[in-house]
Design an enzyme around this catalytic site. Structure first.
Site, PDB file in Angstrom:
ATOM      1  N   LYS A  78       0.837  -1.195   0.000  1.00 13.30           N
ATOM      2  CA  LYS A  78       0.000   0.000   0.000  1.00 13.30           C
ATOM      3  C   LYS A  78       0.875   1.250   0.000  1.00 13.30           C
ATOM      4  O   LYS A  78       1.916   1.302   0.665  1.00 13.30           O
ATOM      5  CB  LYS A  78      -0.910  -0.014   1.236  1.00 13.30           C
ATOM      6  CG  LYS A  78      -1.923   1.122   1.299  1.00 13.30           C
ATOM      7  CD  LYS A  78      -2.810   0.973   2.524  1.00 13.30           C
ATOM      8  CE  LYS A  78      -3.839   2.081   2.620  1.00 13.30           C
ATOM      9  NZ  LYS A  78      -4.740   1.904   3.779  1.00 13.30           N
ATOM     10  N   SER A 153      -9.567   1.852   2.975  1.00  6.73           N
ATOM     11  CA  SER A 153      -8.722   2.591   2.061  1.00  6.73           C
ATOM     12  C   SER A 153      -7.689   1.721   1.337  1.00  6.73           C
ATOM     13  O   SER A 153      -7.010   2.193   0.421  1.00  6.73           O
ATOM     14  CB  SER A 153      -7.977   3.685   2.842  1.00  6.73           C
ATOM     15  OG  SER A 153      -7.137   3.122   3.839  1.00  6.73           O
ATOM     16  N   SER A 177      -9.749  -0.579   7.287  1.00  2.02           N
ATOM     17  CA  SER A 177      -9.251  -0.388   5.927  1.00  2.02           C
ATOM     18  C   SER A 177      -8.508  -1.576   5.338  1.00  2.02           C
ATOM     19  O   SER A 177      -8.121  -1.534   4.182  1.00  2.02           O
ATOM     20  CB  SER A 177      -8.352   0.850   5.868  1.00  2.02           C
ATOM     21  OG  SER A 177      -9.117   2.023   6.025  1.00  2.02           O
TER      22      SER A 177
END
Length: 488
Positions: A78, A153, A177
Protein backbone atom coordinates in the site's frame (compact mmCIF):
# COMPACT_ATOMS: atom_id res chain seq x y z
CA UNK A 1 -5.06 -15.99 -16.00
CA UNK A 2 -1.69 -17.74 -15.91
CA UNK A 3 -1.71 -21.01 -13.97
CA UNK A 4 1.10 -19.62 -11.81
CA UNK A 5 -0.94 -16.61 -10.72
CA UNK A 6 -3.87 -18.78 -9.64
CA UNK A 7 -1.72 -20.44 -6.98
CA UNK A 8 -1.88 -19.38 -3.36
CA UNK A 9 1.15 -17.88 -1.67
CA UNK A 10 1.98 -21.10 0.16
CA UNK A 11 1.60 -23.12 -3.04
CA UNK A 12 3.89 -20.90 -5.11
CA UNK A 13 6.36 -20.74 -2.21
CA UNK A 14 6.59 -24.54 -2.16
CA UNK A 15 7.16 -24.68 -5.93
CA UNK A 16 9.85 -22.02 -5.64
CA UNK A 17 11.56 -23.87 -2.79
CA UNK A 18 11.60 -27.12 -4.79
CA UNK A 19 12.82 -25.34 -7.96
CA UNK A 20 9.69 -26.32 -9.86
CA UNK A 21 9.50 -22.69 -10.95
CA UNK A 22 11.99 -19.85 -10.75
CA UNK A 23 11.49 -16.57 -8.93
CA UNK A 24 11.82 -14.79 -12.27
CA UNK A 25 8.98 -16.92 -13.65
CA UNK A 26 6.70 -16.02 -10.73
CA UNK A 27 7.49 -12.33 -11.15
CA UNK A 28 7.01 -12.50 -14.93
CA UNK A 29 3.62 -14.16 -14.46
CA UNK A 30 2.50 -11.43 -12.07
CA UNK A 31 3.77 -8.69 -14.38
CA UNK A 32 1.87 -10.24 -17.28
CA UNK A 33 -1.25 -10.41 -15.16
CA UNK A 34 -0.80 -6.76 -14.18
CA UNK A 35 -0.44 -5.77 -17.83
CA UNK A 36 -3.63 -7.65 -18.72
CA UNK A 37 -5.81 -6.39 -15.87
CA UNK A 38 -4.48 -2.99 -14.85
CA UNK A 39 -6.20 -0.96 -17.59
CA UNK A 40 -9.58 -1.97 -16.15
CA UNK A 41 -8.60 -2.41 -12.50
CA UNK A 42 -6.37 0.64 -11.83
CA UNK A 43 -5.06 -0.96 -8.64
CA UNK A 44 -1.47 0.31 -8.80
CA UNK A 45 0.16 3.70 -8.39
CA UNK A 46 3.73 2.62 -9.03
CA UNK A 47 5.21 -0.45 -10.72
CA UNK A 48 8.94 -1.07 -11.06
CA UNK A 49 9.01 -4.12 -13.29
CA UNK A 50 12.73 -3.95 -13.97
CA UNK A 51 13.72 -3.72 -10.31
CA UNK A 52 11.39 -6.63 -9.46
CA UNK A 53 12.80 -8.78 -12.24
CA UNK A 54 16.39 -7.92 -11.27
CA UNK A 55 15.65 -8.89 -7.66
CA UNK A 56 14.08 -12.18 -8.79
CA UNK A 57 17.05 -13.05 -11.02
CA UNK A 58 19.44 -12.34 -8.15
CA UNK A 59 17.44 -14.75 -5.97
CA UNK A 60 17.55 -17.41 -8.68
CA UNK A 61 21.32 -17.02 -8.98
CA UNK A 62 21.75 -17.52 -5.23
CA UNK A 63 19.21 -20.33 -5.08
CA UNK A 64 16.38 -21.04 -2.61
CA UNK A 65 17.17 -20.48 1.06
CA UNK A 66 15.24 -22.54 3.58
CA UNK A 67 15.38 -19.85 6.25
CA UNK A 68 13.59 -17.31 4.06
CA UNK A 69 9.84 -17.82 4.40
CA UNK A 70 8.88 -15.75 1.35
CA UNK A 71 11.76 -16.58 -0.97
CA UNK A 72 10.88 -15.39 -4.49
CA UNK A 73 7.25 -14.51 -3.69
CA UNK A 74 5.99 -11.33 -5.47
CA UNK A 75 4.04 -8.92 -3.24
CA UNK A 76 2.60 -5.40 -3.42
CA UNK A 77 2.59 -2.65 -0.81
CA UNK A 78 0.00 0.00 0.00
CA UNK A 79 1.29 3.45 -0.91
CA UNK A 80 1.19 4.67 2.69
CA UNK A 81 4.21 2.49 3.54
CA UNK A 82 7.71 3.74 2.72
CA UNK A 83 9.74 1.72 0.24
CA UNK A 84 13.26 2.94 -0.46
CA UNK A 85 13.66 4.70 -3.82
CA UNK A 86 10.00 4.14 -4.73
CA UNK A 87 7.42 6.96 -4.77
CA UNK A 88 5.29 7.08 -1.63
CA UNK A 89 2.37 9.42 -2.30
CA UNK A 90 -0.33 8.19 0.11
CA UNK A 91 -2.66 8.74 -2.85
CA UNK A 92 -2.20 12.51 -2.42
CA UNK A 93 -0.95 15.33 -4.62
CA UNK A 94 0.84 16.84 -1.65
CA UNK A 95 3.33 13.92 -1.72
CA UNK A 96 3.38 13.50 -5.49
CA UNK A 97 7.16 13.81 -5.77
CA UNK A 98 8.18 12.26 -2.43
CA UNK A 99 10.58 9.32 -2.63
CA UNK A 100 11.78 7.86 0.70
CA UNK A 101 15.45 7.08 1.21
CA UNK A 102 14.69 4.20 3.58
CA UNK A 103 12.46 1.15 3.94
CA UNK A 104 9.73 0.84 6.54
CA UNK A 105 10.50 -1.84 9.13
CA UNK A 106 7.91 -4.21 7.63
CA UNK A 107 9.52 -3.78 4.18
CA UNK A 108 12.94 -4.59 5.61
CA UNK A 109 11.46 -7.78 7.02
CA UNK A 110 9.82 -8.71 3.71
CA UNK A 111 13.12 -8.25 1.90
CA UNK A 112 14.99 -10.27 4.53
CA UNK A 113 12.45 -13.07 4.04
CA UNK A 114 13.13 -13.10 0.29
CA UNK A 115 9.96 -11.42 -0.97
CA UNK A 116 10.04 -9.49 -4.25
CA UNK A 117 8.28 -6.12 -4.09
CA UNK A 118 6.51 -5.33 -7.33
CA UNK A 119 5.28 -1.82 -6.55
CA UNK A 120 2.78 0.35 -4.69
CA UNK A 121 -0.99 -0.09 -4.55
CA UNK A 122 -3.61 2.65 -4.87
CA UNK A 123 -5.43 3.91 -1.78
CA UNK A 124 -7.78 6.57 -0.49
CA UNK A 125 -5.79 9.74 0.13
CA UNK A 126 -3.93 9.39 3.44
CA UNK A 127 -6.09 6.31 4.11
CA UNK A 128 -9.19 8.48 4.50
CA UNK A 129 -12.04 6.66 2.82
CA UNK A 130 -13.91 3.40 2.41
CA UNK A 131 -13.98 2.98 -1.36
CA UNK A 132 -10.60 4.05 -2.86
CA UNK A 133 -12.49 6.81 -4.66
CA UNK A 134 -10.60 9.48 -2.69
CA UNK A 135 -7.26 8.79 -4.37
CA UNK A 136 -5.89 11.87 -6.13
CA UNK A 137 -4.72 9.74 -9.06
CA UNK A 138 -7.29 7.13 -10.04
CA UNK A 139 -10.35 5.19 -8.89
CA UNK A 140 -9.68 1.49 -8.41
CA UNK A 141 -12.34 -0.98 -9.56
CA UNK A 142 -13.47 -4.23 -7.99
CA UNK A 143 -12.20 -7.27 -9.97
CA UNK A 144 -15.55 -9.00 -9.50
CA UNK A 145 -17.41 -6.13 -11.16
CA UNK A 146 -15.47 -3.11 -12.43
CA UNK A 147 -18.51 -0.87 -11.97
CA UNK A 148 -18.22 -1.34 -8.20
CA UNK A 149 -15.75 -0.18 -5.56
CA UNK A 150 -13.12 -2.48 -4.03
CA UNK A 151 -13.56 -0.93 -0.59
CA UNK A 152 -10.98 1.19 1.14
CA UNK A 153 -8.72 2.59 2.06
CA UNK A 154 -6.58 -0.45 1.09
CA UNK A 155 -8.70 -1.04 -2.01
CA UNK A 156 -5.74 -1.25 -4.37
CA UNK A 157 -4.09 -3.93 -2.26
CA UNK A 158 -7.28 -6.01 -1.98
CA UNK A 159 -8.14 -5.70 -5.67
CA UNK A 160 -4.61 -6.66 -6.72
CA UNK A 161 -4.65 -9.83 -4.60
CA UNK A 162 -8.11 -10.83 -5.81
CA UNK A 163 -7.14 -10.23 -9.45
CA UNK A 164 -3.98 -12.32 -9.24
CA UNK A 165 -1.57 -9.43 -9.70
CA UNK A 166 0.40 -10.62 -6.67
CA UNK A 167 0.24 -13.35 -4.02
CA UNK A 168 -0.24 -11.00 -1.07
CA UNK A 169 -0.20 -7.30 -0.32
CA UNK A 170 0.33 -5.10 2.69
CA UNK A 171 -2.47 -2.78 3.73
CA UNK A 172 -3.14 -0.54 6.70
CA UNK A 173 -6.16 -0.62 8.97
CA UNK A 174 -7.19 2.50 10.91
CA UNK A 175 -10.91 1.80 11.08
CA UNK A 176 -11.37 -1.30 8.93
CA UNK A 177 -9.25 -0.39 5.93
CA UNK A 178 -7.85 -3.91 5.55
CA UNK A 179 -10.93 -5.89 6.54
CA UNK A 180 -13.61 -4.02 4.59
CA UNK A 181 -11.82 -4.16 1.19
CA UNK A 182 -10.94 -7.80 1.91
CA UNK A 183 -14.66 -8.45 2.31
CA UNK A 184 -15.59 -6.55 -0.85
CA UNK A 185 -12.94 -8.33 -2.96
CA UNK A 186 -13.25 -11.85 -1.55
CA UNK A 187 -9.83 -12.06 0.12
CA UNK A 188 -8.55 -12.68 3.64
CA UNK A 189 -7.37 -9.59 5.48
CA UNK A 190 -6.11 -9.34 9.04
CA UNK A 191 -5.63 -6.33 11.29
CA UNK A 192 -3.14 -7.38 13.97
CA UNK A 193 -3.28 -6.27 17.60
CA UNK A 194 -2.12 -2.67 17.98
CA UNK A 195 1.63 -2.84 18.50
CA UNK A 196 2.09 -6.29 16.95
CA UNK A 197 3.55 -4.87 13.70
CA UNK A 198 5.91 -1.89 13.66
CA UNK A 199 4.51 1.37 12.30
CA UNK A 200 7.99 2.74 11.56
CA UNK A 201 7.88 3.93 7.96
CA UNK A 202 4.08 4.15 7.83
CA UNK A 203 2.76 7.62 7.05
CA UNK A 204 0.47 8.23 10.00
CA UNK A 205 -3.26 8.94 9.81
CA UNK A 206 -4.46 8.06 13.32
CA UNK A 207 -1.43 7.12 15.39
CA UNK A 208 -3.35 5.28 18.13
CA UNK A 209 -5.41 3.35 15.56
CA UNK A 210 -3.19 2.51 12.55
CA UNK A 211 -1.87 -1.01 12.03
CA UNK A 212 -0.14 -2.64 9.08
CA UNK A 213 -1.38 -6.06 8.07
CA UNK A 214 -1.61 -8.52 5.15
CA UNK A 215 -4.24 -9.16 2.52
CA UNK A 216 -3.98 -12.62 0.97
CA UNK A 217 -6.03 -15.40 -0.58
CA UNK A 218 -6.14 -17.79 2.37
CA UNK A 219 -5.62 -17.79 6.12
CA UNK A 220 -2.41 -19.80 5.61
CA UNK A 221 -1.11 -17.10 3.27
CA UNK A 222 -1.99 -14.34 5.73
CA UNK A 223 -0.27 -16.28 8.53
CA UNK A 224 2.89 -16.58 6.42
CA UNK A 225 3.07 -12.81 5.86
CA UNK A 226 2.19 -11.94 9.46
CA UNK A 227 4.85 -14.30 10.80
CA UNK A 228 7.41 -12.27 8.83
CA UNK A 229 6.34 -8.69 9.53
CA UNK A 230 5.32 -9.02 13.21
CA UNK A 231 7.66 -8.35 16.10
CA UNK A 232 9.03 -5.69 18.40
CA UNK A 233 10.81 -2.76 16.79
CA UNK A 234 12.88 -0.32 18.90
CA UNK A 235 12.37 2.32 16.21
CA UNK A 236 8.63 2.40 17.00
CA UNK A 237 7.68 3.55 20.49
CA UNK A 238 4.23 1.92 20.15
CA UNK A 239 5.65 -1.47 19.16
CA UNK A 240 4.82 -4.14 21.73
CA UNK A 241 7.80 -6.05 23.23
CA UNK A 242 5.95 -9.34 22.89
CA UNK A 243 7.24 -12.64 21.59
CA UNK A 244 5.75 -13.50 18.21
CA UNK A 245 4.42 -17.04 17.83
CA UNK A 246 4.91 -18.95 14.60
CA UNK A 247 1.48 -18.33 13.13
CA UNK A 248 1.97 -20.88 10.38
CA UNK A 249 2.87 -23.56 12.90
CA UNK A 250 -0.22 -22.63 14.93
CA UNK A 251 -2.38 -23.43 11.90
CA UNK A 252 -0.70 -26.71 11.03
CA UNK A 253 -2.98 -29.71 11.36
CA UNK A 254 -6.10 -27.67 12.22
CA UNK A 255 -9.10 -29.60 10.87
CA UNK A 256 -12.01 -28.86 13.20
CA UNK A 257 -13.27 -26.30 15.70
CA UNK A 258 -13.86 -28.62 18.64
CA UNK A 259 -13.50 -26.76 21.92
CA UNK A 260 -13.90 -23.32 20.32
CA UNK A 261 -16.59 -20.98 21.64
CA UNK A 262 -17.81 -18.32 19.20
CA UNK A 263 -19.62 -15.25 20.47
CA UNK A 264 -22.33 -13.63 18.34
CA UNK A 265 -22.94 -9.98 19.33
CA UNK A 266 -26.56 -8.94 18.92
CA UNK A 267 -25.42 -5.49 17.76
CA UNK A 268 -23.77 -6.96 14.64
CA UNK A 269 -26.63 -9.15 13.45
CA UNK A 270 -29.69 -6.93 13.68
CA UNK A 271 -31.26 -4.05 11.81
CA UNK A 272 -29.29 -2.43 9.00
CA UNK A 273 -27.59 -5.58 7.71
CA UNK A 274 -28.55 -6.60 4.17
CA UNK A 275 -30.33 -9.94 3.94
CA UNK A 276 -27.69 -11.47 1.66
CA UNK A 277 -24.95 -10.55 4.13
CA UNK A 278 -26.86 -11.94 7.11
CA UNK A 279 -27.70 -15.16 5.25
CA UNK A 280 -24.13 -15.81 4.07
CA UNK A 281 -22.64 -15.14 7.50
CA UNK A 282 -25.31 -17.20 9.27
CA UNK A 283 -24.60 -20.13 6.95
CA UNK A 284 -20.90 -19.85 7.82
CA UNK A 285 -21.74 -19.91 11.53
CA UNK A 286 -23.83 -23.05 10.96
CA UNK A 287 -20.80 -24.62 9.28
CA UNK A 288 -18.69 -23.69 12.31
CA UNK A 289 -21.20 -25.49 14.54
CA UNK A 290 -20.93 -28.62 12.39
CA UNK A 291 -17.16 -28.42 12.78
CA UNK A 292 -17.53 -28.60 16.56
CA UNK A 293 -17.72 -24.96 17.64
CA UNK A 294 -20.05 -23.82 20.39
CA UNK A 295 -21.98 -20.60 19.72
CA UNK A 296 -23.09 -18.25 22.50
CA UNK A 297 -24.71 -14.79 22.50
CA UNK A 298 -22.61 -11.85 23.67
CA UNK A 299 -23.20 -8.13 23.83
CA UNK A 300 -21.11 -5.13 22.77
CA UNK A 301 -23.51 -2.48 24.07
CA UNK A 302 -21.48 0.61 23.15
CA UNK A 303 -21.30 -0.29 19.46
CA UNK A 304 -23.89 2.40 18.51
CA UNK A 305 -21.45 5.06 19.74
CA UNK A 306 -18.45 3.67 17.86
CA UNK A 307 -18.82 5.69 14.65
CA UNK A 308 -19.00 9.03 16.45
CA UNK A 309 -16.20 8.07 18.82
CA UNK A 310 -13.95 6.84 16.04
CA UNK A 311 -14.33 9.87 13.83
CA UNK A 312 -13.65 12.27 16.69
CA UNK A 313 -10.49 10.40 17.68
CA UNK A 314 -9.30 9.69 14.13
CA UNK A 315 -9.92 13.21 12.83
CA UNK A 316 -8.23 14.78 15.85
CA UNK A 317 -5.16 12.63 15.31
CA UNK A 318 -5.23 13.31 11.55
CA UNK A 319 -5.32 17.05 12.21
CA UNK A 320 -2.18 16.71 14.30
CA UNK A 321 -0.34 14.27 12.04
CA UNK A 322 -1.00 16.14 8.82
CA UNK A 323 0.16 19.49 10.22
CA UNK A 324 3.68 18.57 9.06
CA UNK A 325 2.64 18.89 5.40
CA UNK A 326 3.05 22.66 5.20
CA UNK A 327 4.93 23.25 1.96
CA UNK A 328 8.15 24.04 3.80
CA UNK A 329 10.10 20.84 4.43
CA UNK A 330 8.84 18.43 1.77
CA UNK A 331 5.80 17.76 -0.35
CA UNK A 332 3.92 20.13 -2.63
CA UNK A 333 4.81 23.82 -2.35
CA UNK A 334 2.53 26.40 -4.00
CA UNK A 335 4.80 28.37 -6.36
CA UNK A 336 2.57 31.45 -6.39
CA UNK A 337 2.71 32.03 -2.62
CA UNK A 338 4.13 35.43 -1.66
CA UNK A 339 3.99 35.23 2.14
CA UNK A 340 4.43 32.47 4.72
CA UNK A 341 0.70 32.48 5.42
CA UNK A 342 -0.09 32.12 1.73
CA UNK A 343 2.46 29.31 1.48
CA UNK A 344 0.62 27.35 4.18
CA UNK A 345 -2.86 28.07 2.84
CA UNK A 346 -2.19 27.48 -0.85
CA UNK A 347 0.06 24.44 -0.43
CA UNK A 348 -2.39 22.66 1.83
CA UNK A 349 -5.58 23.65 0.01
CA UNK A 350 -4.16 22.55 -3.37
CA UNK A 351 -2.20 19.56 -2.10
CA UNK A 352 -4.93 17.95 0.00
CA UNK A 353 -8.17 16.61 -1.47
CA UNK A 354 -11.65 17.50 -0.15
CA UNK A 355 -12.03 14.51 2.18
CA UNK A 356 -8.66 15.11 3.82
CA UNK A 357 -9.44 18.79 4.22
CA UNK A 358 -12.81 17.92 5.77
CA UNK A 359 -11.20 15.65 8.35
CA UNK A 360 -8.44 18.14 9.19
CA UNK A 361 -11.00 20.89 9.81
CA UNK A 362 -13.19 18.67 11.99
CA UNK A 363 -10.16 17.36 13.89
CA UNK A 364 -8.90 20.86 14.54
CA UNK A 365 -12.35 21.86 15.77
CA UNK A 366 -12.69 19.02 18.29
CA UNK A 367 -9.22 19.78 19.67
CA UNK A 368 -9.77 23.52 19.93
CA UNK A 369 -10.09 25.43 23.20
CA UNK A 370 -13.59 25.14 24.57
CA UNK A 371 -14.44 22.00 22.61
CA UNK A 372 -11.72 19.56 23.69
CA UNK A 373 -13.62 18.48 26.83
CA UNK A 374 -16.96 18.34 25.04
CA UNK A 375 -15.74 16.13 22.20
CA UNK A 376 -12.27 14.61 22.36
CA UNK A 377 -12.24 13.86 26.08
CA UNK A 378 -15.72 12.33 25.89
CA UNK A 379 -14.67 10.22 22.91
CA UNK A 380 -11.64 8.97 24.83
CA UNK A 381 -13.91 7.93 27.70
CA UNK A 382 -16.33 6.08 25.39
CA UNK A 383 -13.36 4.43 23.70
CA UNK A 384 -12.43 2.84 27.01
CA UNK A 385 -16.00 1.57 27.41
CA UNK A 386 -15.90 0.04 23.93
CA UNK A 387 -12.69 -1.80 24.79
CA UNK A 388 -14.22 -3.02 28.04
CA UNK A 389 -17.18 -4.42 26.09
CA UNK A 390 -14.80 -6.70 24.20
CA UNK A 391 -12.90 -7.74 27.31
CA UNK A 392 -16.18 -8.67 29.00
CA UNK A 393 -17.38 -10.60 25.95
CA UNK A 394 -14.15 -12.59 25.77
CA UNK A 395 -14.84 -13.92 29.24
CA UNK A 396 -17.62 -15.98 27.58
CA UNK A 397 -16.01 -16.91 24.26
CA UNK A 398 -12.74 -17.44 22.40
CA UNK A 399 -13.56 -15.45 19.26
CA UNK A 400 -16.34 -13.06 18.27
CA UNK A 401 -18.03 -13.31 14.89
CA UNK A 402 -20.13 -10.97 12.76
CA UNK A 403 -20.44 -9.42 9.29
CA UNK A 404 -17.51 -7.31 8.12
CA UNK A 405 -19.76 -4.82 6.35
CA UNK A 406 -23.55 -4.36 6.43
CA UNK A 407 -23.59 -4.67 2.63
CA UNK A 408 -21.54 -5.95 -0.31
CA UNK A 409 -19.51 -3.74 -2.65
CA UNK A 410 -21.55 -0.81 -3.95
CA UNK A 411 -21.40 1.01 -7.31
CA UNK A 412 -18.64 3.55 -7.93
CA UNK A 413 -19.99 7.03 -7.26
CA UNK A 414 -22.98 5.93 -5.20
CA UNK A 415 -21.80 7.44 -1.91
CA UNK A 416 -19.32 10.12 -2.95
CA UNK A 417 -21.82 12.90 -2.26
CA UNK A 418 -22.88 11.48 1.12
CA UNK A 419 -19.82 11.29 3.41
CA UNK A 420 -21.94 10.41 6.45
CA UNK A 421 -23.33 7.33 4.72
CA UNK A 422 -19.80 6.38 3.73
CA UNK A 423 -18.66 6.72 7.35
CA UNK A 424 -21.51 4.47 8.52
CA UNK A 425 -20.29 1.69 6.22
CA UNK A 426 -17.51 1.09 8.76
CA UNK A 427 -19.88 0.48 11.68
CA UNK A 428 -18.73 -3.13 12.22
CA UNK A 429 -14.99 -2.57 11.84
CA UNK A 430 -14.07 0.60 13.73
CA UNK A 431 -14.75 -0.68 17.26
CA UNK A 432 -11.84 -3.08 17.01
CA UNK A 433 -9.38 -0.29 16.21
CA UNK A 434 -10.63 1.72 19.16
CA UNK A 435 -10.09 -1.36 21.35
CA UNK A 436 -6.68 -2.18 19.81
CA UNK A 437 -7.61 -5.86 19.27
CA UNK A 438 -6.97 -8.19 16.32
CA UNK A 439 -9.57 -8.86 13.65
CA UNK A 440 -9.80 -10.82 10.41
CA UNK A 441 -12.19 -10.76 7.47
CA UNK A 442 -12.69 -13.91 5.41
CA UNK A 443 -14.93 -14.63 2.40
CA UNK A 444 -18.00 -16.74 3.13
CA UNK A 445 -19.64 -16.83 -0.29
CA UNK A 446 -21.28 -14.67 -2.92
CA UNK A 447 -24.38 -12.62 -2.19
CA UNK A 448 -27.56 -14.04 -3.69
CA UNK A 449 -28.75 -10.64 -4.84
CA UNK A 450 -25.52 -8.86 -5.73
CA UNK A 451 -23.32 -11.75 -6.84
CA UNK A 452 -20.47 -10.02 -4.99
CA UNK A 453 -18.24 -11.49 -2.26
CA UNK A 454 -19.51 -11.39 1.33
CA UNK A 455 -17.04 -11.09 4.18
CA UNK A 456 -17.38 -12.33 7.75
CA UNK A 457 -15.30 -10.92 10.57
CA UNK A 458 -13.54 -12.73 13.40
CA UNK A 459 -12.33 -10.85 16.50
CA UNK A 460 -9.80 -12.21 18.97
CA UNK A 461 -8.31 -11.25 22.34
CA UNK A 462 -5.21 -9.07 22.36
CA UNK A 463 -2.16 -10.72 20.72
CA UNK A 464 -4.14 -13.88 19.90
CA UNK A 465 -4.06 -13.58 16.11
CA UNK A 466 -3.45 -17.33 16.03
CA UNK A 467 -6.99 -18.03 17.28
CA UNK A 468 -8.72 -16.10 14.51
CA UNK A 469 -6.32 -17.36 11.84
CA UNK A 470 -6.89 -20.96 12.91
CA UNK A 471 -10.67 -20.46 12.92
CA UNK A 472 -10.53 -18.83 9.47
CA UNK A 473 -8.44 -21.67 8.07
CA UNK A 474 -10.70 -24.47 9.28
CA UNK A 475 -13.88 -22.65 8.33
CA UNK A 476 -12.48 -21.54 4.97
CA UNK A 477 -11.53 -25.11 4.08
CA UNK A 478 -15.06 -26.28 4.88
CA UNK A 479 -16.86 -23.60 2.85
CA UNK A 480 -17.24 -23.79 -0.95
CA UNK A 481 -14.30 -21.91 -2.56
CA UNK A 482 -15.03 -18.71 -4.42
CA UNK A 483 -14.62 -18.85 -8.20
CA UNK A 484 -12.15 -16.60 -9.96
CA UNK A 485 -13.37 -12.99 -10.19
CA UNK A 486 -15.47 -12.59 -13.29
CA UNK A 487 -15.17 -8.84 -13.77
CA UNK A 488 -11.77 -8.81 -15.52
Amino acid sequence: MSEITTLTLTQVRDKLAHKEIKAAEAVAACLARIEATEPALKALLHLDAQAAMDAAKALDTAGPQAGKRLWGVPVLVKDAICVKDAPTTCGSRILENFTPFYDASCIEKLREAGAVILGKANMDEFAMGSSTENSAYKVTANPWDVSKVPGGSSGGSAAAVAAGQCYAALGTDTGGSIRQPAAFCGTVGIKPTYGRVSRYGLVAYGSSLDQIGPLARTADDAAAILSVIAGHDPKDSTSAPREVPDFEAALAGATDLAGLTIGLPDEYWGEGVDDEVRQSCAAAVDTAKRLGAKVVPVSLPHTPYAVATYYIVAMAEASSNLARFDGVRYGYRAPEAQTLEELYELSRSKGFGPEVQRRIVIGTYVLSAGYYDAYYRKAAQVRRLIRQDFLTAFEKCDVICGPTSPFAAFPIGQMTDDPLQMYLSDIFTISLNLAGLPGLSMPVGLGQASGMPIGMQLFGPAFDEAAILRTAKVLGNALPPLPQPAGI
